[in-house]
Design a protein around this motif. Structure first.
Motif, PDB file in Angstrom:
ATOM      1  N   ALA A 145      17.569  90.850  14.277  1.00 43.22           N
ATOM      2  CA  ALA A 145      16.733  90.036  13.401  1.00 43.22           C
ATOM      3  C   ALA A 145      15.370  89.721  13.989  1.00 43.22           C
ATOM      4  O   ALA A 145      14.566  89.038  13.364  1.00 43.22           O
ATOM      5  N   GLY A 146      15.086  90.200  15.201  1.00 40.33           N
ATOM      6  CA  GLY A 146      13.808  89.881  15.824  1.00 40.33           C
ATOM      7  C   GLY A 146      13.680  88.392  16.085  1.00 40.33           C
ATOM      8  O   GLY A 146      12.614  87.811  15.950  1.00 40.33           O
ATOM      9  N   SER A 147      14.806  87.773  16.450  1.00 43.12           N
ATOM     10  CA  SER A 147      14.815  86.326  16.663  1.00 43.12           C
ATOM     11  C   SER A 147      14.791  86.002  18.151  1.00 43.12           C
ATOM     12  O   SER A 147      14.835  86.884  19.007  1.00 43.12           O
ATOM     13  N   GLU A 148      14.745  84.732  18.448  1.00 45.37           N
ATOM     14  CA  GLU A 148      14.645  84.263  19.825  1.00 45.37           C
ATOM     15  C   GLU A 148      15.940  83.554  20.212  1.00 45.37           C
ATOM     16  O   GLU A 148      16.416  82.672  19.510  1.00 45.37           O
ATOM     17  N   THR A 149      16.525  83.953  21.336  1.00 41.58           N
ATOM     18  CA  THR A 149      17.752  83.344  21.824  1.00 41.58           C
ATOM     19  C   THR A 149      17.462  82.641  23.145  1.00 41.58           C
ATOM     20  O   THR A 149      16.897  83.238  24.056  1.00 41.58           O
ATOM     21  N   GLY A 161      15.555  82.355  13.934  1.00 37.73           N
ATOM     22  CA  GLY A 161      15.298  83.571  13.181  1.00 37.73           C
ATOM     23  C   GLY A 161      15.345  83.314  11.685  1.00 37.73           C
ATOM     24  O   GLY A 161      15.412  82.164  11.243  1.00 37.73           O
ATOM     25  N   PRO A 162      15.306  84.392  10.863  1.00 37.45           N
ATOM     26  CA  PRO A 162      15.326  84.247   9.403  1.00 37.45           C
ATOM     27  C   PRO A 162      16.557  83.476   8.934  1.00 37.45           C
ATOM     28  O   PRO A 162      17.684  83.763   9.347  1.00 37.45           O
ATOM     29  N   ALA A 163      16.349  82.509   8.045  1.00 40.54           N
ATOM     30  CA  ALA A 163      17.436  81.657   7.574  1.00 40.54           C
ATOM     31  C   ALA A 163      18.545  82.466   6.919  1.00 40.54           C
ATOM     32  O   ALA A 163      19.735  82.208   7.128  1.00 40.54           O
ATOM     33  N   ALA A 164      18.170  83.441   6.108  1.00 38.27           N
ATOM     34  CA  ALA A 164      19.178  84.222   5.393  1.00 38.27           C
ATOM     35  C   ALA A 164      20.067  84.988   6.357  1.00 38.27           C
ATOM     36  O   ALA A 164      21.293  85.008   6.210  1.00 38.27           O
ATOM     37  N   VAL A 186      17.506  83.083  -2.463  1.00 42.05           N
ATOM     38  CA  VAL A 186      16.924  81.743  -2.481  1.00 42.05           C
ATOM     39  C   VAL A 186      16.090  81.485  -1.238  1.00 42.05           C
ATOM     40  O   VAL A 186      15.010  80.922  -1.286  1.00 42.05           O
ATOM     41  N   LEU A 187      16.581  81.941  -0.087  1.00 43.73           N
ATOM     42  CA  LEU A 187      15.971  81.552   1.177  1.00 43.73           C
ATOM     43  C   LEU A 187      14.781  82.414   1.569  1.00 43.73           C
ATOM     44  O   LEU A 187      13.875  81.941   2.232  1.00 43.73           O
ATOM     45  N   GLY A 188      14.809  83.671   1.197  1.00 42.26           N
ATOM     46  CA  GLY A 188      13.712  84.533   1.571  1.00 42.26           C
ATOM     47  C   GLY A 188      13.560  84.646   3.072  1.00 42.26           C
ATOM     48  O   GLY A 188      14.523  84.856   3.792  1.00 42.26           O
ATOM     49  N   ALA A 189      12.338  84.474   3.575  1.00 35.59           N
ATOM     50  CA  ALA A 189      12.065  84.676   4.996  1.00 35.59           C
ATOM     51  C   ALA A 189      11.965  83.369   5.755  1.00 35.59           C
ATOM     52  O   ALA A 189      11.396  83.333   6.842  1.00 35.59           O
TER      53      ALA A 189
END
Length: 246
Positions: A145-149, A161-164, A186-189
């Protein structure tokens, strides 16, 4: 036959045998989302003195808050230890003169978040199973997801990261989805942070768990007049970036 003197002496003996700590407690006031609450705490507990400035001792936070920050934070997270509370801070709404809740982020000496925003964290419903494997899932999720841990002290793992995406992953691990909300559509990005701590998962955003289309668990908050449990705050908060944000 009822004898008043003997009855009074018996009551006195019982009272003398009770712990004296009730007389040593300090009563204080705080406000959480506009609700005025009153707590009792032991002022000699380590960590409490450091979360209450001299100004607050004399005048209260904005003239109304007399509780040390640690007492308010414990009231918001009664199921966590102080070590597990390490990554959390208190979001203060200066205009409404109330705490919005607990959020992730660096904090000042009174446990107030250094960055003021309208974000707060909510415990996700039925998330114990998710918390048990969230740490192992986090690294893979960060890549996907290209998120940060980030791994905090006391084994606390947070993923931003993205809510969805995060919402769907948590539902797959045992969290509960909001009925009738089509998560991804609903949540999108929208971006949220999910935190695995103390056998539970918290979702942090400006709308709490709802931002990830997840149901929030009923929060067992301390009741007015209840004693906030004492424990030491962790010394320092080492933060290790497991997967940097691209």
């Amino acid at each position: 036959m009822f004898r008043p003197l003997a009855y009074a002496l018996a009551l006195g003996a019982i009272a003398a045998s009770l712990p004296a700590q009730a007389a040593d407690l300090t009563i204080c006031d705080t406000s959480i989302r506009g609700e005025a609450l009153r707590f009792a705490y032991d002022p000699e507990v380590p960590g409490l003195k450091d979360s209450l400035s001299l100004r607050e001792k004399l005048y209260g936070h904005a003239g109304a808050i007399t509780c040390p920050g640690l007492v308010t934070l414990r009231a918001l997270t009664p199921d966590l230890t102080d070590a597990e509370r390490g990554p959390f801070c208190l979001q203060w709404d200066g205009k409404a003169r109330t705490y919005l809740g607990a959020d992730l982020g660096p904090r000042d000496g009174w446990l107030t978040c250094r960055t003021a925003r309208r974000s707060f964290c909510q415990k996700v419903n039925k998330s114990r199973d998710a918390a048990a494997v969230w740490g192992r899932t986090a690294a893979d999720l960060a890549v996907q997801a290209g998120s940060e841990t980030v791994l905090h002290a006391a084994g606390v793992v947070s993923v931003k990261g993205p809510a969805a995406v995060i919402g769907e992953k948590l539902v797959g691990l045992g969290a509960t989805a909001l009925a009738g909300s089509g998560g991804t559509v609903v949540l999108g990005a929208a971006v949220v942070t999910a935190v695995a701590v103390g056998g539970a998962v918290y979702v942090c955003s400006d709308t709490g768990a709802e931002a990830a289309a997840l149901e929030s668990a009923p929060q067992p908050r301390l009741l007015p007049g209840e004693v906030a449990p004492g424990a030491d705050l962790p010394v320092g908060e080492p933060v290790i970036t497991v997967t940097p944000l691209p």
